[in-house]
Design an enzyme around this catalytic site. Structure first.
Site, PDB file in Angstrom:
ATOM      1  CG  HIS A 125       0.364   6.227  -0.879  1.00  0.00           C
ATOM      2  ND1 HIS A 125      -0.700   6.663  -1.634  1.00  0.00           N
ATOM      3  CD2 HIS A 125      -0.176   5.626   0.215  1.00  0.00           C
ATOM      4  CE1 HIS A 125      -1.826   6.330  -1.035  1.00  0.00           C
ATOM      5  NE2 HIS A 125      -1.538   5.699   0.085  1.00  0.00           N
ATOM      6  CG  HIS A 164      -1.833   1.178   1.271  1.00  0.00           C
ATOM      7  ND1 HIS A 164      -3.112   1.148   0.761  1.00  0.00           N
ATOM      8  CD2 HIS A 164      -1.659   2.442   1.764  1.00  0.00           C
ATOM      9  CE1 HIS A 164      -3.679   2.327   0.932  1.00  0.00           C
ATOM     10  NE2 HIS A 164      -2.819   3.135   1.544  1.00  0.00           N
ATOM     11  CD  GLU A 165       1.521   3.665   3.641  1.00  0.00           C
ATOM     12  OE1 GLU A 165       1.807   4.723   3.035  1.00  0.00           O
ATOM     13  OE2 GLU A 165       0.450   3.509   4.252  1.00  0.00           O
TER      14      GLU A 165
END
Length: 334
Positions: A22, A18-19
């Site tokens: 980003h 997920h990170e």
């Protein structure tokens, strides 16, 4: 210990993907990333080989990518808030998107190494399907007029009708055959069953990826359908927090690696969808604010938006504590 190790690996994988979504879009958009962190709270480990600090923190319940100018005004041309809206949307959306990518990869791995349950069936002797005339090798085409393409759809449609009559169309030697039978109730549950098993087929790499995409889409659709049922008051919410997830991960790990991978894929899809909800502190709310900025022609004050996200984060932490308490009562004391 086995449960703890499996949980750390699963949580770490979900958070990292997920990170990383980003992070990589921020880098590709030439946004200055100040920190990439897995976890919250005090730092256990950190390193800074360049302008970005990489850290691992105490609480493995999430992570963050801290970008220059994310919640404050700055004149830095590489700051998040000084980039075009399309770039910022891409950076925010990339996190949840990577959760879906991870789910596709995990299901593709299962499809390639363990195989995929197909709609071609084997019939259990003496069960309703056998008594009705279904045979080994039949391919389920539709149930109560609804065409099925996956084994998940077959199970879902039948399980919803315990002790009810169902109409099943199967393909046998290229010919469609219609059967009517009454389901039974699976022991220990309230799900309907008719006594059929799926034939498992191993896929090629390309077919496995296709299967991963299809299954991820289907699971997402089922989760959203369940959410709408809750919103409409048709069913009660059954929310599981980190402690509950740890318990389920431990159970899945004991059954086998492929069960653990499939559960991880489901959790990843849930995480991706949850983060797209327009709730303060989640990615969905940031996407919402960017859409509002596009419509207004000017952004909300970064400090005000940051305060809204802070309040949202605080409320989410309180909710997480409440859910954790319920998890403890459910899985530890009962």
């Amino acid at each position: 210990m086995y449960t703890i190790i499996a949980s750390v690996i699963v949580f770490g994988m979900l958070i990292f993907f997920h990170e990383f979504g980003h992070f990589i879009l921020a880098k590709l958009s030439d946004i200055k990333v100040r920190e990439f962190s897995l976890g919250f709270g005090p730092q256990l480990f950190k390193m800074k080989p360049g302008e970005t600090e990489y850290s691992i923190r105490v609480l493995p319940l999430g992570g963050f990518v801290k970008m220059e100018g994310e919640d404050t005004k700055t004149a830095d041309p590489r700051a998040f808030n000084n980039k075009p809206i399309i770039s910022r949307l891409g950076v925010i959306f990339a996190g949840p998107a990577m959760n879906f990518v991870l789910a596709v990869l995990l299901i593709a791995i299962i499809s390639f190494f363990a195989g995929v349950a197909t709609t071609k069936i084997s019939v259990i002797p003496g069960e309703p399907a056998d008594k009705a005339g279904l045979k080994n090798g039949d391919v389920v085409y539709s149930i109560d007029g609804q065409k099925v393409r996956t084994w998940d759809e077959v199970v879902n449609l039948i399980s919803q009708k315990p002790c009810q009559n169902v109409s099943i169309v199967v393909l046998r030697d290229g010919k469609a055959m219609d059967f009517n039978l009454k389901t039974e109730i699976e022991h220990g549950t309230q799900r309907g069953i008719i006594g059929i098993k799926s034939n498992v087929v191993k896929y090629s790499v390309t077919e496995s990826i296709k299967s991963g995409v299809q299954r991820t889409f289907w699971i997402s659709k089922m989760i959203l359908a369940g959410l709408f049922q809750i919103i409409r008051g048709k069913t009660r919410p059954d929310v599981v927090g980190p402690i509950g997830i740890v318990h389920m991960v431990g159970e899945a790990a004991r059954v086998g690696i492929f069960n653990l991978l499939y559960l991880s894929a489901i959790i990843s899809i849930n995480l991706g969808l949850f983060n797209l909800l327009p709730i303060p502190a989640l990615d969905g709310s940031r996407i919402f604010f960017l859409i509002v900025e596009f419509l207004r022609g000017k952004p909300l004050e970064p400090e005000k938006e940051g305060f809204i996200h802070f309040i949202g984060f605080t409320l989410l932490m309180i909710l997480m504590i409440i859910i954790a308490y319920k998890d403890i009562m459910r899985f530890i004391f009962f």
